[in-house]
Motif scaffolding. Structure first.
Motif, PDB file in Angstrom:
ATOM      1  N   ALA A 154      -5.315 -12.723  18.563  1.00  0.00           N
ATOM      2  CA  ALA A 154      -5.751 -12.720  19.960  1.00  0.00           C
ATOM      3  C   ALA A 154      -6.612 -13.945  20.262  1.00  0.00           C
ATOM      4  CB  ALA A 154      -6.533 -11.441  20.249  1.00  0.00           C
ATOM      5  N   GLN A 155      -7.224 -14.492  19.218  1.00  0.00           N
ATOM      6  CA  GLN A 155      -8.038 -15.696  19.424  1.00  0.00           C
ATOM      7  C   GLN A 155      -7.268 -16.960  19.057  1.00  0.00           C
ATOM      8  OE1 GLN A 155     -11.583 -14.948  17.196  1.00  0.00           O
ATOM      9  NE2 GLN A 155     -12.342 -13.450  18.681  1.00  0.00           N
ATOM     10  N   GLY A 156      -5.927 -16.853  19.053  1.00  0.00           N
ATOM     11  CA  GLY A 156      -5.106 -18.042  18.835  1.00  0.00           C
ATOM     12  C   GLY A 156      -4.601 -18.228  17.427  1.00  0.00           C
ATOM     13  N   GLY A 157      -4.865 -17.272  16.560  1.00  0.00           N
ATOM     14  CA  GLY A 157      -4.338 -17.348  15.201  1.00  0.00           C
ATOM     15  C   GLY A 157      -5.115 -18.316  14.328  1.00  0.00           C
ATOM     16  N   VAL A 158      -4.484 -18.748  13.230  1.00  0.00           N
ATOM     17  CA  VAL A 158      -5.108 -19.674  12.294  1.00  0.00           C
ATOM     18  C   VAL A 158      -4.485 -21.049  12.479  1.00  0.00           C
ATOM     19  CG1 VAL A 158      -5.456 -20.199   9.859  1.00  0.00           C
ATOM     20  CG2 VAL A 158      -5.604 -17.832  10.642  1.00  0.00           C
ATOM     21  N   HIS A 159      -5.281 -22.015  12.831  1.00  0.00           N
ATOM     22  CA  HIS A 159      -4.782 -23.372  13.134  1.00  0.00           C
ATOM     23  C   HIS A 159      -3.624 -23.321  14.122  1.00  0.00           C
ATOM     24  CE1 HIS A 159      -7.414 -25.123  10.211  1.00  0.00           C
ATOM     25  NE2 HIS A 159      -6.946 -24.328   9.273  1.00  0.00           N
ATOM     26  N   GLY A 160      -3.773 -22.479  15.137  1.00  0.00           N
ATOM     27  CA  GLY A 160      -2.768 -22.402  16.184  1.00  0.00           C
ATOM     28  C   GLY A 160      -1.503 -21.657  15.797  1.00  0.00           C
ATOM     29  N   ARG A 161      -1.456 -21.150  14.578  1.00  0.00           N
ATOM     30  CA  ARG A 161      -0.263 -20.400  14.180  1.00  0.00           C
ATOM     31  C   ARG A 161      -0.586 -18.914  14.108  1.00  0.00           C
ATOM     32  NH1 ARG A 161       1.413 -23.568   8.873  1.00  0.00           N
ATOM     33  NH2 ARG A 161       3.256 -22.250   8.890  1.00  0.00           N
ATOM     34  N   LYS A 162       0.393 -18.129  14.587  1.00  0.00           N
ATOM     35  CA  LYS A 162       0.203 -16.682  14.548  1.00  0.00           C
ATOM     36  C   LYS A 162       0.283 -16.194  13.104  1.00  0.00           C
ATOM     37  CE  LYS A 162       0.075 -15.654  18.970  1.00  0.00           C
ATOM     38  NZ  LYS A 162      -1.248 -15.331  19.485  1.00  0.00           N
ATOM     39  N   VAL A 163      -0.439 -15.122  12.831  1.00  0.00           N
ATOM     40  CA  VAL A 163      -0.388 -14.534  11.502  1.00  0.00           C
ATOM     41  C   VAL A 163       0.418 -13.242  11.575  1.00  0.00           C
ATOM     42  CG1 VAL A 163      -1.744 -13.614   9.594  1.00  0.00           C
ATOM     43  CG2 VAL A 163      -2.661 -15.464  10.997  1.00  0.00           C
ATOM     44  N   ARG A 164       1.313 -13.070  10.613  1.00  0.00           N
ATOM     45  CA  ARG A 164       2.072 -11.821  10.569  1.00  0.00           C
ATOM     46  C   ARG A 164       1.718 -11.079   9.288  1.00  0.00           C
ATOM     47  NH1 ARG A 164       7.280 -10.289   8.747  1.00  0.00           N
ATOM     48  NH2 ARG A 164       7.764 -12.439   8.207  1.00  0.00           N
ATOM     49  N   LEU A 165       1.506  -9.746   9.441  1.00  0.00           N
ATOM     50  CA  LEU A 165       1.208  -8.907   8.289  1.00  0.00           C
ATOM     51  C   LEU A 165       2.519  -8.266   7.847  1.00  0.00           C
ATOM     52  CD1 LEU A 165      -1.282  -7.821   6.676  1.00  0.00           C
ATOM     53  CD2 LEU A 165      -1.270  -5.880   8.217  1.00  0.00           C
ATOM     54  N   ALA A 166       3.025  -8.651   6.664  1.00  0.00           N
ATOM     55  CA  ALA A 166       4.277  -8.077   6.155  1.00  0.00           C
ATOM     56  C   ALA A 166       3.946  -6.830   5.347  1.00  0.00           C
ATOM     57  CB  ALA A 166       5.008  -9.093   5.287  1.00  0.00           C
ATOM     58  N   LEU A 167       4.434  -5.675   5.807  1.00  0.00           N
ATOM     59  CA  LEU A 167       4.077  -4.405   5.173  1.00  0.00           C
ATOM     60  C   LEU A 167       5.119  -3.980   4.156  1.00  0.00           C
ATOM     61  CD1 LEU A 167       3.111  -2.287   8.304  1.00  0.00           C
ATOM     62  CD2 LEU A 167       1.563  -3.220   6.603  1.00  0.00           C
ATOM     63  N   GLU A 168       4.680  -3.522   3.002  1.00  0.00           N
ATOM     64  CA  GLU A 168       5.603  -2.935   2.027  1.00  0.00           C
ATOM     65  C   GLU A 168       4.981  -1.658   1.473  1.00  0.00           C
ATOM     66  OE1 GLU A 168       8.654  -3.673   1.180  1.00  0.00           O
ATOM     67  OE2 GLU A 168       8.856  -5.581   2.250  1.00  0.00           O
ATOM     68  N   ASP A 169       5.819  -0.650   1.299  1.00  0.00           N
ATOM     69  CA  ASP A 169       5.364   0.664   0.877  1.00  0.00           C
ATOM     70  C   ASP A 169       5.509   0.821  -0.638  1.00  0.00           C
ATOM     71  OD1 ASP A 169       4.840   3.297   0.463  1.00  0.00           O
ATOM     72  OD2 ASP A 169       6.646   4.037   1.461  1.00  0.00           O
ATOM     73  N   SER A 170       4.390   0.933  -1.333  1.00  0.00           N
ATOM     74  CA  SER A 170       4.463   1.059  -2.799  1.00  0.00           C
ATOM     75  C   SER A 170       4.533   2.515  -3.240  1.00  0.00           C
ATOM     76  CB  SER A 170       3.251   0.404  -3.446  1.00  0.00           C
ATOM     77  OG  SER A 170       2.086   1.136  -3.114  1.00  0.00           O
ATOM     78  N   LYS A 171       4.368   3.454  -2.335  1.00  0.00           N
ATOM     79  CA  LYS A 171       4.441   4.895  -2.632  1.00  0.00           C
ATOM     80  C   LYS A 171       3.465   5.320  -3.733  1.00  0.00           C
ATOM     81  CE  LYS A 171       9.381   5.177  -1.483  1.00  0.00           C
ATOM     82  NZ  LYS A 171       9.846   3.800  -1.493  1.00  0.00           N
ATOM     83  N   GLY A 172       2.510   4.480  -4.066  1.00  0.00           N
ATOM     84  CA  GLY A 172       1.575   4.828  -5.142  1.00  0.00           C
ATOM     85  C   GLY A 172       2.217   4.758  -6.519  1.00  0.00           C
ATOM     86  N   ALA A 202       0.849  -1.184   0.000  1.00  0.00           N
ATOM     87  CA  ALA A 202       0.000   0.000   0.000  1.00  0.00           C
ATOM     88  C   ALA A 202       0.888   1.239   0.000  1.00  0.00           C
ATOM     89  CB  ALA A 202      -0.896  -0.001   1.247  1.00  0.00           C
ATOM     90  N   PRO A 203       0.349   2.395  -0.438  1.00  0.00           N
ATOM     91  CA  PRO A 203       1.155   3.622  -0.422  1.00  0.00           C
ATOM     92  C   PRO A 203       1.286   4.167   1.005  1.00  0.00           C
ATOM     93  CG  PRO A 203      -1.044   4.068  -1.255  1.00  0.00           C
ATOM     94  CD  PRO A 203      -0.969   2.598  -1.056  1.00  0.00           C
ATOM     95  N   LEU A 204       2.323   3.761   1.711  1.00  0.00           N
ATOM     96  CA  LEU A 204       2.480   4.197   3.108  1.00  0.00           C
ATOM     97  C   LEU A 204       3.166   5.549   3.208  1.00  0.00           C
ATOM     98  CD1 LEU A 204       3.473   0.745   4.591  1.00  0.00           C
ATOM     99  CD2 LEU A 204       1.273   1.891   4.761  1.00  0.00           C
ATOM    100  N   THR A 205       3.870   5.949   2.133  1.00  0.00           N
ATOM    101  CA  THR A 205       4.403   7.311   2.086  1.00  0.00           C
ATOM    102  C   THR A 205       3.989   7.894   0.731  1.00  0.00           C
ATOM    103  OG1 THR A 205       6.490   6.638   1.082  1.00  0.00           O
ATOM    104  CG2 THR A 205       6.427   6.749   3.489  1.00  0.00           C
ATOM    105  N   GLY A 206       4.232   9.186   0.576  1.00  0.00           N
ATOM    106  CA  GLY A 206       3.882   9.837  -0.682  1.00  0.00           C
ATOM    107  C   GLY A 206       2.494  10.440  -0.634  1.00  0.00           C
ATOM    108  N   SER A 207       2.028  10.897  -1.789  1.00  0.00           N
ATOM    109  CA  SER A 207       0.806  11.696  -1.788  1.00  0.00           C
ATOM    110  C   SER A 207      -0.438  10.878  -1.476  1.00  0.00           C
ATOM    111  CB  SER A 207       0.644  12.383  -3.146  1.00  0.00           C
ATOM    112  OG  SER A 207       0.478  11.405  -4.139  1.00  0.00           O
TER     113      SER A 207
END
Lengths: 372, 301
Positions: A60-78, A34-39
């Protein structure tokens, strides 16, 4: 004080997460571009917040099938070029099972080519260009297309007694699609399109364009803009003394539209997929949770990203503990009747388009209200 | 009648470019280097004004003064951080060195990126909400044409700034030293002109106007955000080049020409073509007048 505590907690969990290196292999990773910086960073922020809220709720409810989920963020700047680079990075990381993003159609579609080749499911919460889902079977979207919206809004304007309309939209994939779809449907319903004006994104002075539009004496101006340009256009139109009704699709929806536009945006009629003042408990839970966590009002795009993350996590869950990208894709395709904060969502198995309800809103007395 | 309205709209655009072009041209004249951070000085002026009015409902003149001050302070700091360190080489070879000029150009570009990203991180990339009572958008009807109080104020400030600068340059000691440094820095230095002080004065003057312009335009368009300096900055740069790089009246006239052409082109060909026009004008100008329209006899390009 509460904010400070939250910040400390946030820092502590981040450090802990970084320290717990080996545990990472147990995580499920979903990407967010997502555009995390820029206009366009304000929209990217809504994306990040919305998706993170959902991921945290699931963890908080234990993840998916007992595994935690991580959101990997990348900045596309639009920027479509950045979008492609991010897509390559995600595609090469075997832990990433699905990607949410991007915001704008131009970036989403550039990245989509990479995801299509790599075979990684991509779900955009916002890009509504009709061609996006046609790129490959790996592209999904959790928002109605311009084709749906054009049909719906054209009919709405005709029913509201609008005989002639001008379209004012951004000169990019989004604006082009809004213009084409609205104009085609409006003309099919015997409406007259007196002007189609495309403005370069980043334009701040619309007086020349508005003066040109006014010459055609339209009953209404249909906007294919986001809230910042929308607020400016309506302010400058009032200043030029244009006596005309304003309509828009859902792209313009944001609490900040009213904050920026003030009285000038009163009377704007728009469609939306999200209405935060709705009495539905699910929506209220999301709105209060968002306010408490980020100290701001969630806009449409925060809600869209929240639901997109929810749909993707749901697909991960159904795909089982050792899911592959292909299995996640197949499960995404089977999404039916997902109860999100933007309404009941189903994906069409052939077109991978979302079927969602529209809400008609009007700005009155400085608030979004259900339109009659 | 529409054409008249378009000319009015275009003059609005043009005077906005002119306000920026004046400061840019002044600084270029003295240093012979483009100040890429001028757009950010403009942005800082607007942010200062809007931040202040959000804190307390101050009257407009106070806000404009604050924007001027913020611009001047930013200009002073900019000179310290990006320009002075590269002026410590006093020998003739360094002063004529192309490399040093390019370094200065890049140091101002670097600083402009730092400022923009810092604003972005601090305030977010979105437009700041502006209290409606300070917006300069009250319509003023003049026959068939609608003007605004903001437009009139921008015109007054641009013309005032131009006249004020002409007065400073022609009638004051500071102006004399600015002109001396602009025409021959080494010569000026040998006759005892304090180069550093003169450069600082130039930056403070040019940047104060930049800051003022930023706030005026922000209130006129209703839009203040971290990236606001870029587009008008580019147009002001074009106006400066078309005007012959060092001519203040030339830059102002070309800025007006750009603004009016944009508005009229919007009317005749459509909004999508608006952005093409300034570049076309620039190309044609440089083709027919390689030294710009008001470039004088000095060989530059």
């Amino acid at each position: 004080m509460r904010k400070l505590l939250q910040a400390c907690l946030w820092a502590a969990t981040t450090v802990a997460a970084l320290a717990a290196g080996p545990a990472r292999s147990q995580e499920l990773v979903i990407g967010l571009q997502a555009p995390l910086t820029g206009s366009q960073s304000q929209y990217g922020e809504l994306f990040r917040n919305g998706a993170q809220l959902m991921v945290d709720a699931v963890n908080a409810q234990g993840g998916v099938h007992g595994r935690k989920v991580r959101l990997a963020l990348e900045d596309s700047k639009g920027d479509p070029k950045e979008g492609v680079a991010i897509a390559q990075k995600f595609a090469e990381d075997p832990r990433v099972l699905g990607v949410i993003g991007d915001f704008g159609s131009s970036v989403s579609m550039a990245a989509a080519e990479v995801y299509a080749r790599a075979g990684l499911p991509q779900l955009t919460p916002s890009s509504s260009h009709p061609d996006f889902t046609r790129i490959s079977k790996w592209q999904f979207r959790n928002i109605f297309t311009q084709a749906h919206e054009g049909r719906f809004t054209a009919q709405w304007l005709r029913e509201a007694g609008v005989r002639s309309a001008a379209v004012l939209a951004l000169q990019n994939d989004f604006g082009q699609a809004v213009t084409d779809n609205f104009a085609r449907n409006f003309e099919a319903l015997q409406g007259k399109v007196v002007a189609r004006e495309l403005v370069v994104p980043g334009t701040r002075d619309f007086r020349a364009t508005l003066t040109r539009i006014a010459r055609g004496k339209p009953d209404a101006i249909f906007l294919g803009l986001f809230y910042e340009e929308g607020a400016l256009v309506m302010q400058q139109a009032r200043q030029l003394g244009l006596d005309v009704r304003f309509f828009s699709g859902a792209g313009i929806y944001s609490p900040r539209l009213i904050e920026l536009g003030g009285k000038a945006v009163d009377g704007l009629q728009l469609t939306s997929g999200f209405y935060p003042a709705s009495t539905e408990p699910r929506v209220q839970g999301f709105v209060t949770g968002y306010r408490a966590r980020f100290g701001a009002e969630p806009g449409l795009y925060a809600a869209q990203a929240y639901d997109a993350a929810g749909i993707l996590l749901e697909a991960l869950r159904r795909a089982g503990g050792a899911a592959t990208r292909a299995q996640v894709r197949d499960e995404l395709e089977k999404t039916r009747g997902y109860e999100g904060v933007t309404g009941r969502t189903s994906f069409d198995a052939q077109t991978r388009e979302a079927d969602k309800p529209f809400i008609k809103l009007v700005v009155r007395d400085g608030r979004f209200q259900p339109a009659p | 009648m529409d054409l008249l309205q378009q000319v009015a709209n275009g003059l609005g655009l043009g005077f906005v470019y002119a306000l920026i072009a004046i400061g840019l041209t002044l600084i270029f004249g003295v240093l012979n280097v483009v100040n890429f951070a001028h757009g950010e000085v403009y942005t800082l002026g607007a942010f200062a004004g809007v931040a202040l009015v959000t804190l307390a409902p101050l009257p407009l003149p106070v806000l404009l003064a604050a924007a001027c001050l913020a611009g001047a302070a930013a200009g002073w700091a900019l000179e310290r951080a990006a320009f002075r360190p590269l002026r410590r080489f006093r020998d003739e070879a360094s002063q004529k060195s192309r490399l040093l000029r390019e370094s200065t150009l890049l140091s101002s570009l670097a600083l402009s990126i730092v400022v923009k990203e810092a604003l972005d991180l601090w305030f977010g990339g979105a437009m700041l909400p502006i209290p409606p009572q300070v917006l300069l958008q009250s319509p003023i009807r003049l026959g068939p044409v609608v003007l605004t109080d903001g437009l009139l104020l921008i015109v007054a400030c641009s013309v005032g700034a131009l006249l004020f600068l002409q007065w400073v340059l022609r009638r004051t000691a500071t102006g004399l030293s600015i002109r001396a440094v602009a025409s021959n820095r080494l010569g000026a230095q040998h006759t005892g002109v304090d180069i550093d002080r003169t450069v600082v004065m130039t930056f403070v003057l040019g940047s104060a106007l930049g800051g003022l312009g930023g706030l005026l335009v922000g209130l006129y368009d209703g839009s203040v955000f971290p990236g606001m300096g870029f587009n008008p900055g580019v147009k002001a740069f074009i106006a400066m080049v078309m005007g012959g790089l060092t001519s203040l009246p030339g830059a102002v006239l070309c800025a007006l020409l750009l603004g009016v052409s944009e508005a009229v082109a919007t009317d005749l060909v459509g909004s999508g073509w608006k952005e093409v026009v300034p570049y076309l004008l620039l190309l044609v100008t440089l083709w027919l007048f390689p030294r710009g329209l008001f470039g004088g006899a000095k060989e530059r390009v």
